[in-house]
Scaffold this motif. Structure first.
Motif, PDB file in Angstrom:
ATOM      1  N   CYS A  31      77.990  -2.810  73.545  1.00 60.93           N
ATOM      2  CA  CYS A  31      78.835  -1.193  73.626  1.00 60.93           C
ATOM      3  C   CYS A  31      80.163  -1.551  73.459  1.00 60.93           C
ATOM      4  N   ARG A  34      83.635   0.022  76.033  1.00 60.13           N
ATOM      5  CA  ARG A  34      84.600  -1.001  76.945  1.00 60.13           C
ATOM      6  C   ARG A  34      84.802  -0.062  78.545  1.00 60.13           C
ATOM      7  N   CYS A  35      84.716   0.866  79.202  1.00 59.63           N
ATOM      8  CA  CYS A  35      84.924   1.494  80.170  1.00 59.63           C
ATOM      9  C   CYS A  35      85.393  -0.175  81.441  1.00 59.63           C
ATOM     10  N   CYS A  38      83.339  -2.032  84.157  1.00 62.92           N
ATOM     11  CA  CYS A  38      81.834  -1.974  83.541  1.00 62.92           C
ATOM     12  C   CYS A  38      81.028  -2.603  84.338  1.00 62.92           C
ATOM     13  N   LEU A  44      78.111  -6.038  77.337  1.00 59.67           N
ATOM     14  CA  LEU A  44      78.671  -5.695  75.983  1.00 59.67           C
ATOM     15  C   LEU A  44      78.300  -6.228  74.467  1.00 59.67           C
ATOM     16  N   GLY A  78      75.039  -1.397  78.214  1.00 60.76           N
ATOM     17  CA  GLY A  78      75.137  -1.132  76.561  1.00 60.76           C
ATOM     18  C   GLY A  78      74.791   0.546  76.437  1.00 60.76           C
TER      19      GLY A  78
HETATM   20  S1  SF4 Z   1      78.003   0.008  78.632  1.00 63.33           S
HETATM   21 FE1  SF4 Z   1      78.359   2.276  79.952  1.00 63.33          FE
HETATM   22  S2  SF4 Z   1      79.830   1.496  81.628  1.00 63.33           S
HETATM   23 FE2  SF4 Z   1      79.548  -0.699  80.654  1.00 63.33          FE
HETATM   24  S3  SF4 Z   1      81.097   0.067  79.138  1.00 63.33           S
HETATM   25 FE3  SF4 Z   1      79.732   1.225  77.860  1.00 63.33          FE
HETATM   26  S4  SF4 Z   1      79.254   3.118  77.885  1.00 63.33           S
HETATM   27 FE4  SF4 Z   1      80.555   1.937  79.738  1.00 63.33          FE
END
Ligand code: SF4
Length: 191
Positions: A31, A34-35, A38, A44, A78
């Motif tokens: 992913c 990067r909230c 998370c 990630l 992810g």
């Molecule tokens: S996995 Fe979900 S919560 Fe985590 S950074 Fe990605 S979108 Fe954001």
């Protein structure tokens, strides 16, 4: 039948805390959103993790349906949208089994929003999409399954409606599993 590959973090055959009812939950690997805070940081990095053919996941989902009576699958991460094209093939086969598809995505969906390759095809196979990044300053206190108030429920088929968002039968919770080596795995709503 499809030999397309999925790059997954892990999956659970039957959980009751990742969407409505009993569900087969699939966490994808990778992913870029990067909230802050998370809750799945191990998912990630864009690295190969569990590489599984779509056919194999369909076989596992069918078995979970027979064994546990799951009503559908949940895709989360992810970021599932990164693998949207191959996941759309999986989701289509899952719906042919009579099961529902719920998708959690950090993307915001809408008519003027761009999605990764295959995104439209994946949405076309979803019954419910919960969208938007997690924003810790907007912590959600009322609705099931979402972390912050910016995240929205999109009902793309009649399978579900807004009643599920606050229905007591679906209260947020966590499940803890121990594997054969004694390692604990926790899933669900961590707050
Ligand atoms: S996995 Fe979900 S919560 Fe985590 S950074 Fe990605 S979108 Fe954001």
């Amino acid at each position: 039948m499809s030999s397309l590959l999925l790059n997954l973090g892990h999956w659970i055959d039957c959980t009751e805390v990742e969407g409505p009812g009993k569900r087969f939950a699939i966490w994808t690997q990778g992913c870029h959103i990067r909230c802050v805070d998370c809750c799945n940081p191990e998912l990630l990095p864009f690295v190969p993790n569990k590489l599984v053919k779509v056919d194999e996941m369909v076989r596992r989902i069918r078995a979970a349906h027979e064994q546990h009576g799951i009503e559908g699958i949940t895709l989360l991460g992810g970021e599932p949208m990164i693998q949207a094209r191959n996941l759309s093939v999986l989701a289509r086969e899952v719906r042919q089994l009579g099961l529902t598809v719920v998708l959690f995505t950090g993307y915001v969906i809408g008519p003027d929003r761009r999605l990764p390759d295959g995104g439209a095809e994946l949405l076309a196979q979803c019954d419910l999409v919960i969208d938007g990044p997690y924003v810790p300053s907007r912590r959600e206190k009322k609705r099931n399954w979402v972390g912050s108030t910016n995240q929205r429920f999109h009902y793309l088929t009649p399978a579900y409606d807004s009643v599920i968002e606050t229905a007591a039968q679906y209260r947020n919770g966590v499940e803890i599993r121990l594997d054969a080596s004694g390692q604990a795995m926790l899933n669900g709503f961590p707050f």
